[in-house]
Design a protein around this motif. Structure first.
Motif, PDB file in Angstrom:
ATOM      1  N   GLY A  15       0.820  -1.215   0.000  1.00  0.00           N
ATOM      2  CA  GLY A  15       0.000   0.000   0.000  1.00  0.00           C
ATOM      3  C   GLY A  15       0.850   1.259   0.000  1.00  0.00           C
ATOM      4  O   GLY A  15       0.541   2.232  -0.696  1.00  0.00           O
TER       5      GLY A  15
ATOM      6  N   ARG B 138       2.239   1.876  -3.477  1.00  0.00           N
ATOM      7  CA  ARG B 138       1.201   2.431  -4.362  1.00  0.00           C
ATOM      8  C   ARG B 138       1.033   3.931  -4.113  1.00  0.00           C
ATOM      9  O   ARG B 138       0.990   4.729  -5.046  1.00  0.00           O
ATOM     10  N   ASP B 139       0.943   4.310  -2.831  1.00  0.00           N
ATOM     11  CA  ASP B 139       0.764   5.718  -2.481  1.00  0.00           C
ATOM     12  C   ASP B 139       1.982   6.548  -2.876  1.00  0.00           C
ATOM     13  O   ASP B 139       1.845   7.677  -3.363  1.00  0.00           O
TER      14      ASP B 139
ATOM     15  N   THR C 239       4.046   5.986  -5.324  1.00  0.00           N
ATOM     16  CA  THR C 239       4.036   6.129  -6.778  1.00  0.00           C
ATOM     17  C   THR C 239       3.015   7.169  -7.227  1.00  0.00           C
ATOM     18  O   THR C 239       3.314   8.026  -8.062  1.00  0.00           O
ATOM     19  N   ALA C 240       1.820   7.100  -6.678  1.00  0.00           N
ATOM     20  CA  ALA C 240       0.779   8.069  -7.041  1.00  0.00           C
ATOM     21  C   ALA C 240       1.204   9.483  -6.662  1.00  0.00           C
ATOM     22  O   ALA C 240       1.026  10.425  -7.453  1.00  0.00           O
TER      23      ALA C 240
ATOM     24  N   GLU D 295      -3.071   5.291 -12.253  1.00  0.00           N
ATOM     25  CA  GLU D 295      -3.657   4.025 -11.789  1.00  0.00           C
ATOM     26  C   GLU D 295      -2.879   2.821 -12.318  1.00  0.00           C
ATOM     27  O   GLU D 295      -2.663   1.844 -11.592  1.00  0.00           O
TER      28      GLU D 295
ATOM     29  N   ARG E  55       0.318   2.587 -10.291  1.00  0.00           N
ATOM     30  CA  ARG E  55       0.019   2.054  -8.954  1.00  0.00           C
ATOM     31  C   ARG E  55      -0.147   0.533  -9.014  1.00  0.00           C
ATOM     32  O   ARG E  55       0.325  -0.185  -8.138  1.00  0.00           O
ATOM     33  N   LEU E  56      -0.811   0.043 -10.049  1.00  0.00           N
ATOM     34  CA  LEU E  56      -1.016  -1.392 -10.202  1.00  0.00           C
ATOM     35  C   LEU E  56       0.297  -2.111 -10.458  1.00  0.00           C
ATOM     36  O   LEU E  56       0.581  -3.155  -9.854  1.00  0.00           O
TER      37      LEU E  56
ATOM     38  N   VAL F 231       3.388  -1.153  -9.635  1.00  0.00           N
ATOM     39  CA  VAL F 231       4.170  -1.143  -8.394  1.00  0.00           C
ATOM     40  C   VAL F 231       3.585  -2.132  -7.395  1.00  0.00           C
ATOM     41  O   VAL F 231       4.322  -2.882  -6.739  1.00  0.00           O
ATOM     42  N   SER F 232       2.281  -2.148  -7.289  1.00  0.00           N
ATOM     43  CA  SER F 232       1.626  -3.063  -6.356  1.00  0.00           C
ATOM     44  C   SER F 232       1.968  -4.516  -6.665  1.00  0.00           C
ATOM     45  O   SER F 232       2.300  -5.302  -5.765  1.00  0.00           O
ATOM     46  N   GLU F 233       1.913  -4.884  -7.931  1.00  0.00           N
ATOM     47  CA  GLU F 233       2.213  -6.269  -8.317  1.00  0.00           C
ATOM     48  C   GLU F 233       3.681  -6.616  -8.073  1.00  0.00           C
ATOM     49  O   GLU F 233       3.997  -7.694  -7.577  1.00  0.00           O
TER      50      GLU F 233
END
Length: 161
Positions: free
Chosen positions: A48, A51-52, A54-55, A74, A77-78, A80-82
């Motif tokens: 999390g 993601r934050d 990166t955004a 978006e 964020r996806l 980076v999350s993966e």
């Protein structure tokens, strides 16, 4: 599962290969405001937070006048999350996230201490889970893996304009 009990990262995109880059060395170099890095030693909230991070980085660049579509934020964020999820699942910390924005591309680099490179596999619509790298491959212009002395770096390039 490998013989040493470690799991390998898998992807199912065969039309865009993930490759290891044995010769590429060093960190990206960028002008002021075009790059950012963070390290997560506690992986509990790394997904999390990444993601934050990166955004916030992309929104700051947009506020400075860089043309960045909301969809790009978006997608980034996806991605980076993966990539960070794979670190949390397959590697012991720490995890480093580097972002570099240049030439209409966002380079997302995630480094960890697990040496095994991700492996792309043939598509399998019946497989449950393990589609993270497949998502990254679908969204990004390129993905490569660079071995490091103490692990690896996965670099994914996302078009931003």
């Amino acid at each position: 599962m490998q013989s040493d009990g470690t799991a390998s990262l898998e992807a199912t995109r065969t039309d865009r290969a993930v490759h290891q880059d044995e010769e590429r060395g060093g960190s990206p170099v960028a002008g002021p405001g075009a790059s950012a890095s963070t390290v997560y030693t506690d992986l509990g909230d790394a997904i999390g937070s990444a993601r934050d991070f990166t955004a916030a980085f992309l929104r700051a660049r947009a506020d400075e006048g860089t043309d960045i579509r909301p969809r790009t934020v978006e997608d980034a964020r996806l991605v980076v999350s993966e990539l960070v999820t794979n670190v949390v699942r397959h590697a012991a910390g720490p995890c480093r996230v580097d972002l570099e924005l240049a030439g209409g591309m966002l380079e997302i680099s995630v480094s960890d201490a697990y040496r095994a490179a991700p492996t792309a596999h043939a598509p399998d619509p019946g497989r449950v889970g393990q589609h993270g790298l497949e998502i990254v491959l679908a969204l990004c212009a390129s993905v490569d893996v660079e071995p490091l002395p103490d692990g690896k770096r996965v670099r994914a390039c996302l078009v931003v304009d």
